[in-house]
Design an enzyme around this catalytic site. Structure first.
Site, PDB file in Angstrom:
ATOM      1  N   LEU A  59      45.122 -13.764 -64.963  1.00 50.02           N
ATOM      2  CA  LEU A  59      44.905 -12.702 -65.962  1.00 50.02           C
ATOM      3  C   LEU A  59      45.202 -13.155 -67.375  1.00 50.02           C
ATOM      4  CD1 LEU A  59      46.248  -9.206 -64.900  1.00 50.02           C
ATOM      5  CD2 LEU A  59      43.939  -9.859 -65.541  1.00 50.02           C
ATOM      6  N   LYS A  84      57.363  -9.513 -59.611  1.00 53.25           N
ATOM      7  CA  LYS A  84      58.111  -8.305 -59.234  1.00 53.25           C
ATOM      8  C   LYS A  84      59.526  -8.542 -58.702  1.00 53.25           C
ATOM      9  CE  LYS A  84      56.564  -8.362 -54.467  1.00 53.25           C
ATOM     10  NZ  LYS A  84      56.190  -7.643 -53.283  1.00 53.25           N
ATOM     11  N   SER A 124      57.005   1.399 -61.521  1.00 46.94           N
ATOM     12  CA  SER A 124      58.023   1.328 -60.476  1.00 46.94           C
ATOM     13  C   SER A 124      59.132   2.339 -60.741  1.00 46.94           C
ATOM     14  CB  SER A 124      58.617  -0.086 -60.503  1.00 46.94           C
ATOM     15  OG  SER A 124      59.818  -0.128 -59.779  1.00 46.94           O
ATOM     16  N   TYR A 148      62.617  -7.460 -65.353  1.00 47.90           N
ATOM     17  CA  TYR A 148      61.466  -6.914 -64.613  1.00 47.90           C
ATOM     18  C   TYR A 148      61.250  -5.445 -64.976  1.00 47.90           C
ATOM     19  CZ  TYR A 148      58.947  -4.707 -60.756  1.00 47.90           C
ATOM     20  OH  TYR A 148      58.075  -3.936 -60.017  1.00 47.90           O
ATOM     21  N   LYS A 152      58.079  -3.239 -67.114  1.00 49.47           N
ATOM     22  CA  LYS A 152      57.358  -2.034 -66.687  1.00 49.47           C
ATOM     23  C   LYS A 152      57.485  -0.940 -67.750  1.00 49.47           C
ATOM     24  CE  LYS A 152      55.846  -3.442 -62.676  1.00 49.47           C
ATOM     25  NZ  LYS A 152      54.417  -3.759 -62.517  1.00 49.47           N
ATOM     26  N   LEU A 199      64.717  -5.081 -48.206  1.00 49.27           N
ATOM     27  CA  LEU A 199      65.338  -4.731 -46.934  1.00 49.27           C
ATOM     28  C   LEU A 199      64.397  -4.877 -45.731  1.00 49.27           C
ATOM     29  CD1 LEU A 199      67.794  -3.582 -45.430  1.00 49.27           C
ATOM     30  CD2 LEU A 199      66.869  -1.292 -45.859  1.00 49.27           C
ATOM     31  N   ARG A 291      75.178  -5.524 -53.997  1.00 45.94           N
ATOM     32  CA  ARG A 291      74.361  -6.436 -54.797  1.00 45.94           C
ATOM     33  C   ARG A 291      74.414  -5.965 -56.253  1.00 45.94           C
ATOM     34  NH1 ARG A 291      68.163  -6.996 -52.873  1.00 45.94           N
ATOM     35  NH2 ARG A 291      68.181  -4.784 -53.400  1.00 45.94           N
TER      36      ARG A 291
HETATM   37  P1  NAD Z   1      52.594  -8.952 -54.793  1.00 45.92           P
HETATM   38  O1  NAD Z   1      53.334 -10.063 -55.432  1.00 45.92           O
HETATM   39  O2  NAD Z   1      52.405  -8.975 -53.324  1.00 45.92           O
HETATM   40  O3  NAD Z   1      51.166  -8.777 -55.478  1.00 45.92           O
HETATM   41  C1  NAD Z   1      50.922  -9.107 -56.833  1.00 45.92           C
HETATM   42  C2  NAD Z   1      49.709 -10.029 -56.864  1.00 45.92           C
HETATM   43  O4  NAD Z   1      49.411 -10.357 -58.227  1.00 45.92           O
HETATM   44  C3  NAD Z   1      49.912 -11.332 -56.110  1.00 45.92           C
HETATM   45  O5  NAD Z   1      48.841 -11.517 -55.197  1.00 45.92           O
HETATM   46  C4  NAD Z   1      49.915 -12.401 -57.201  1.00 45.92           C
HETATM   47  O6  NAD Z   1      49.369 -13.627 -56.736  1.00 45.92           O
HETATM   48  C5  NAD Z   1      49.071 -11.745 -58.278  1.00 45.92           C
HETATM   49  N1  NAD Z   1      49.348 -12.197 -59.639  1.00 45.92           N
HETATM   50  C6  NAD Z   1      50.568 -12.328 -60.226  1.00 45.92           C
HETATM   51  N2  NAD Z   1      50.409 -12.778 -61.483  1.00 45.92           N
HETATM   52  C7  NAD Z   1      49.077 -12.923 -61.697  1.00 45.92           C
HETATM   53  C8  NAD Z   1      48.286 -13.343 -62.803  1.00 45.92           C
HETATM   54  N3  NAD Z   1      48.852 -13.726 -63.959  1.00 45.92           N
HETATM   55  N4  NAD Z   1      46.940 -13.392 -62.659  1.00 45.92           N
HETATM   56  C9  NAD Z   1      46.360 -13.025 -61.507  1.00 45.92           C
HETATM   57  N5  NAD Z   1      47.053 -12.609 -60.421  1.00 45.92           N
HETATM   58  C10 NAD Z   1      48.400 -12.558 -60.523  1.00 45.92           C
HETATM   59  O7  NAD Z   1      53.320  -7.586 -55.231  1.00 45.92           O
HETATM   60  P2  NAD Z   1      53.112  -6.101 -54.690  1.00 45.92           P
HETATM   61  O8  NAD Z   1      54.311  -5.726 -53.922  1.00 45.92           O
HETATM   62  O9  NAD Z   1      51.768  -5.956 -54.092  1.00 45.92           O
HETATM   63  O10 NAD Z   1      53.198  -5.322 -56.083  1.00 45.92           O
HETATM   64  C11 NAD Z   1      52.039  -4.988 -56.822  1.00 45.92           C
HETATM   65  C12 NAD Z   1      52.464  -4.306 -58.109  1.00 45.92           C
HETATM   66  O11 NAD Z   1      53.274  -3.176 -57.788  1.00 45.92           O
HETATM   67  C13 NAD Z   1      53.305  -5.181 -59.025  1.00 45.92           C
HETATM   68  O12 NAD Z   1      52.917  -4.922 -60.354  1.00 45.92           O
HETATM   69  C14 NAD Z   1      54.720  -4.709 -58.774  1.00 45.92           C
HETATM   70  O13 NAD Z   1      55.541  -4.890 -59.902  1.00 45.92           O
HETATM   71  C15 NAD Z   1      54.505  -3.230 -58.490  1.00 45.92           C
HETATM   72  N6  NAD Z   1      55.580  -2.649 -57.657  1.00 45.92           N
HETATM   73  C16 NAD Z   1      55.889  -3.196 -56.439  1.00 45.92           C
HETATM   74  C17 NAD Z   1      56.929  -2.650 -55.685  1.00 45.92           C
HETATM   75  C18 NAD Z   1      57.323  -3.257 -54.359  1.00 45.92           C
HETATM   76  O14 NAD Z   1      58.438  -2.977 -53.893  1.00 45.92           O
HETATM   77  N7  NAD Z   1      56.465  -4.036 -53.701  1.00 45.92           N
HETATM   78  C19 NAD Z   1      57.653  -1.537 -56.152  1.00 45.92           C
HETATM   79  C20 NAD Z   1      57.300  -0.997 -57.383  1.00 45.92           C
HETATM   80  C21 NAD Z   1      56.255  -1.561 -58.134  1.00 45.92           C
HETATM   81  N1  UFG Z   2      69.559  -4.126 -48.957  1.00 48.67           N
HETATM   82  C1  UFG Z   2      70.523  -4.654 -48.115  1.00 48.67           C
HETATM   83  N2  UFG Z   2      70.327  -5.914 -47.655  1.00 48.67           N
HETATM   84  C2  UFG Z   2      69.237  -6.679 -47.976  1.00 48.67           C
HETATM   85  C3  UFG Z   2      68.256  -6.128 -48.837  1.00 48.67           C
HETATM   86  C4  UFG Z   2      68.461  -4.847 -49.321  1.00 48.67           C
HETATM   87  O1  UFG Z   2      71.508  -4.004 -47.799  1.00 48.67           O
HETATM   88  O2  UFG Z   2      69.141  -7.825 -47.531  1.00 48.67           O
HETATM   89  C5  UFG Z   2      69.731  -2.744 -49.439  1.00 48.67           C
HETATM   90  C6  UFG Z   2      69.826  -2.626 -50.957  1.00 48.67           C
HETATM   91  O3  UFG Z   2      71.174  -2.779 -51.370  1.00 48.67           O
HETATM   92  C7  UFG Z   2      69.256  -1.227 -51.194  1.00 48.67           C
HETATM   93  C8  UFG Z   2      68.209  -1.068 -50.077  1.00 48.67           C
HETATM   94  O4  UFG Z   2      68.565  -2.022 -49.079  1.00 48.67           O
HETATM   95  O5  UFG Z   2      70.277  -0.273 -50.983  1.00 48.67           O
HETATM   96  C9  UFG Z   2      66.798  -1.356 -50.551  1.00 48.67           C
HETATM   97  O6  UFG Z   2      66.763  -2.617 -51.195  1.00 48.67           O
HETATM   98  P1  UFG Z   2      65.381  -3.340 -51.579  1.00 48.67           P
HETATM   99  O7  UFG Z   2      65.734  -4.667 -52.143  1.00 48.67           O
HETATM  100  O8  UFG Z   2      64.465  -3.310 -50.411  1.00 48.67           O
HETATM  101  O9  UFG Z   2      64.751  -2.370 -52.663  1.00 48.67           O
HETATM  102  P2  UFG Z   2      65.303  -1.897 -54.082  1.00 48.67           P
HETATM  103  O10 UFG Z   2      65.361  -0.413 -54.056  1.00 48.67           O
HETATM  104  O11 UFG Z   2      66.512  -2.617 -54.478  1.00 48.67           O
HETATM  105  O12 UFG Z   2      64.142  -2.381 -55.054  1.00 48.67           O
HETATM  106  C10 UFG Z   2      62.749  -2.208 -54.769  1.00 48.67           C
HETATM  107  C11 UFG Z   2      61.960  -3.311 -55.449  1.00 48.67           C
HETATM  108  C12 UFG Z   2      62.086  -3.152 -56.940  1.00 48.67           C
HETATM  109  C13 UFG Z   2      61.620  -1.782 -57.340  1.00 48.67           C
HETATM  110  C14 UFG Z   2      62.404  -0.721 -56.586  1.00 48.67           C
HETATM  111  C15 UFG Z   2      61.915   0.660 -56.885  1.00 48.67           C
HETATM  112  O13 UFG Z   2      62.447  -4.579 -55.060  1.00 48.67           O
HETATM  113  O14 UFG Z   2      61.271  -4.098 -57.578  1.00 48.67           O
HETATM  114  O15 UFG Z   2      62.306  -0.953 -55.181  1.00 48.67           O
HETATM  115  O16 UFG Z   2      60.554   0.746 -56.637  1.00 48.67           O
HETATM  116  F1  UFG Z   2      61.795  -1.623 -58.650  1.00 48.67           F
END
Ligand code: NAD
Ligand code: UFG
Length: 356
Positions: A59, A84, A124, A148, A152, A199, A291
């Site tokens: 991108l 992320k 997020s 991070y 956002k 988790l 954590r």
């Molecule tokens: P992911 O890492 O599986 O997917 C993101 C994709 O974007 C990947 O395939 C990566 O290769 C691609 N990418 C990264 N940088 C790029 C670039 N510069 N150009 C082109 N492609 C690129 O993550 P996900 O869990 O599918 O998350 C998708 C979106 O949702 C992210 O913006 C993330 O911040 C947001 N989000 C995720 C979570 C979560 O817990 N998974 C929670 C809240 C928000």
């Molecule tokens: N946890 C454990 N052990 C682990 C991993 C997580 O006890 O090995 C606990 C954490 O302390 C938390 C819960 O499980 O209480 C969930 O943790 P996650 O890491 O799965 O998720 P978070 O809520 O910390 O964060 C996630 C994404 C962030 C996003 C957020 C809200 O990682 O990027 O959800 O969408 F911002």
């Protein structure tokens, strides 16, 4: 007319591609595979029996992006691409600011140039910082606890400014809570690099024997069993929320923020129990220190999405655990054949592929 999906090979993007194709949308997918595998693209096609154009571009590459917009009739963009991992963002803030912010800036600039003004953006629940009232509505105060989260927040502000400057834009900002689970085919799912930070993938890797035991981060939080509470949402429900947001952006202009969550919170120990029931596997765990940066409780008020988008999350915790387990069992190494040799990893210099 097609919908462009940035980051479509990733966890949430791949599930959204499947739901869009099932709903007969024409899609174009872009990904640089920095955190995903080409195999995911093959599997989206396998599940849906539909074909689409894929662009392996970054991108940040403005010229390639511009060319892609010239070559296609794009009407809307769902923008998932970005980095992320919270811990990684603390170690490599500049990479996070450039990947998340500059790439969104580049994308919006090119969209504006081509008069494409419908955008659905992945935000997020992390933008609520340390929430003090529950459930969390879109009106809760905002804050960021790490780079991070700050990317956002900054992007949300940037999108609001963009709309102020040109009211033809139609933007949905979706604040995801904790996506888990996988498509029920077991063909696509979450494929974290190295030891999982989150988790659910950690639990599934313990259950399959790749990791010895789960570390539960703290048992002294002000919750019933002392462990942290989160709003886990099935990734297919989350994907369907994007279809609703897309329909909405096509019908109206404006910038709207929606929580995508279930409205119900589960503790870490409740998740372990639910997973053990769904999988029939034991998940050994030990309690360790909290954590740094974790909040005690985080769950959504999803009413705005219900009223505004006509969307609610339907899948329950059992289904989330069953689907996560099916994906893990069918794909012990995720999408990789040789786990150690083809993993991308990030350093201060950029991404590398191979052994660290
Ligand atoms: P992911 O890492 O599986 O997917 C993101 C994709 O974007 C990947 O395939 C990566 O290769 C691609 N990418 C990264 N940088 C790029 C670039 N510069 N150009 C082109 N492609 C690129 O993550 P996900 O869990 O599918 O998350 C998708 C979106 O949702 C992210 O913006 C993330 O911040 C947001 N989000 C995720 C979570 C979560 O817990 N998974 C929670 C809240 C928000
Ligand atoms: N946890 C454990 N052990 C682990 C991993 C997580 O006890 O090995 C606990 C954490 O302390 C938390 C819960 O499980 O209480 C969930 O943790 P996650 O890491 O799965 O998720 P978070 O809520 O910390 O964060 C996630 C994404 C962030 C996003 C957020 C809200 O990682 O990027 O959800 O969408 F911002």
């Amino acid at each position: 007319m097609a919908v462009l999906i940035t980051g479509g090979a990733g966890y949430i993007g791949s599930h959204t591609c499947v739901e869009l194709l099932n709903a007969n949308y024409e899609i174009i997918v872009l990904d640089n595979f920095s955190n995903s595998k080409p195999e995911a693209i093959k599997r989206i096609k396998e599940i849906t029996g539909r074909s689409f154009t894929f662009y392996p571009i970054d991108l940040l590459d403005e010229d390639s992006l511009d060319k892609m917009f010239r070559e296609n009739d794009i009407e809307a963009v769902i923008h998932f691409a970005g980095l992320k991992a919270v811990g990684e963002s603390i170690d490599f803030p500049l990479t996070y600011y450039s990947t998340n912010i500059i790439s969104t800036l580049t994308l919006c600039t090119i969209m504006q140039r081509h008069h494409v003004k419908n955008l659905v953006f992945s935000s997020s629940a992390t933008v609520y910082g340390t929430p003090e009232t529950f459930p969390i509505s879109e009106k809760n105060p905002l804050g960021a606890l790490n780079p991070y989260g700050r990317t956002k927040l900054m992007i949300e502000e940037m999108l609001k400014d963009l709309y102020q400057s040109d009211q033809d834009w139609s933007i949905s900002i979706l604040r995801y809570f904790n996506p888990v689970g996988a498509h029920d085919s077991g063909l696509i799912g979450e494929d974290p690099n190295g030891n999982p930070n989150n988790l659910m993938p950690y639990i599934t890797q313990v259950a399959i024997g790749k990791l010895n035991e789960l570390s539960v981060f703290g048992d002294q939080y002000p919750t019933a069993d002392g462990t942290g509470i989160r709003d886990y949402i099935h990734v297919v429900d989350l994907a369907l929320g994007h279809l609703k947001a897309l329909e909405k952006t096509a019908l109206s202009s404006g910038v709207e923020v929606y929580n995508l969550g279930t409205g119900k919170g589960y503790s870490v120990l409740e998740m372990v129990k639910a997973f053990e029931k769904a999988s029939g596997k034991q998940v050994p765990f030990k309690i360790v220190s909290p954590r740094p940066g974790d909040v005690a409780i985080c769950y959504a008020n999803p009413d705005k999405a219900k009223v505004g988008l006509g969307w609610i999350a339907k899948k329950q915790i059992d289904e989330m655990c069953e689907d996560a387990w099916r994906w893990q069992k069918k794909n012990p190494n995720g999408y990789s054949k040789n786990y150690n040799l083809d993993r991308p990893y990030l350093t201060g210099e950029g991404f590398f592929v191979g052994n660290k």
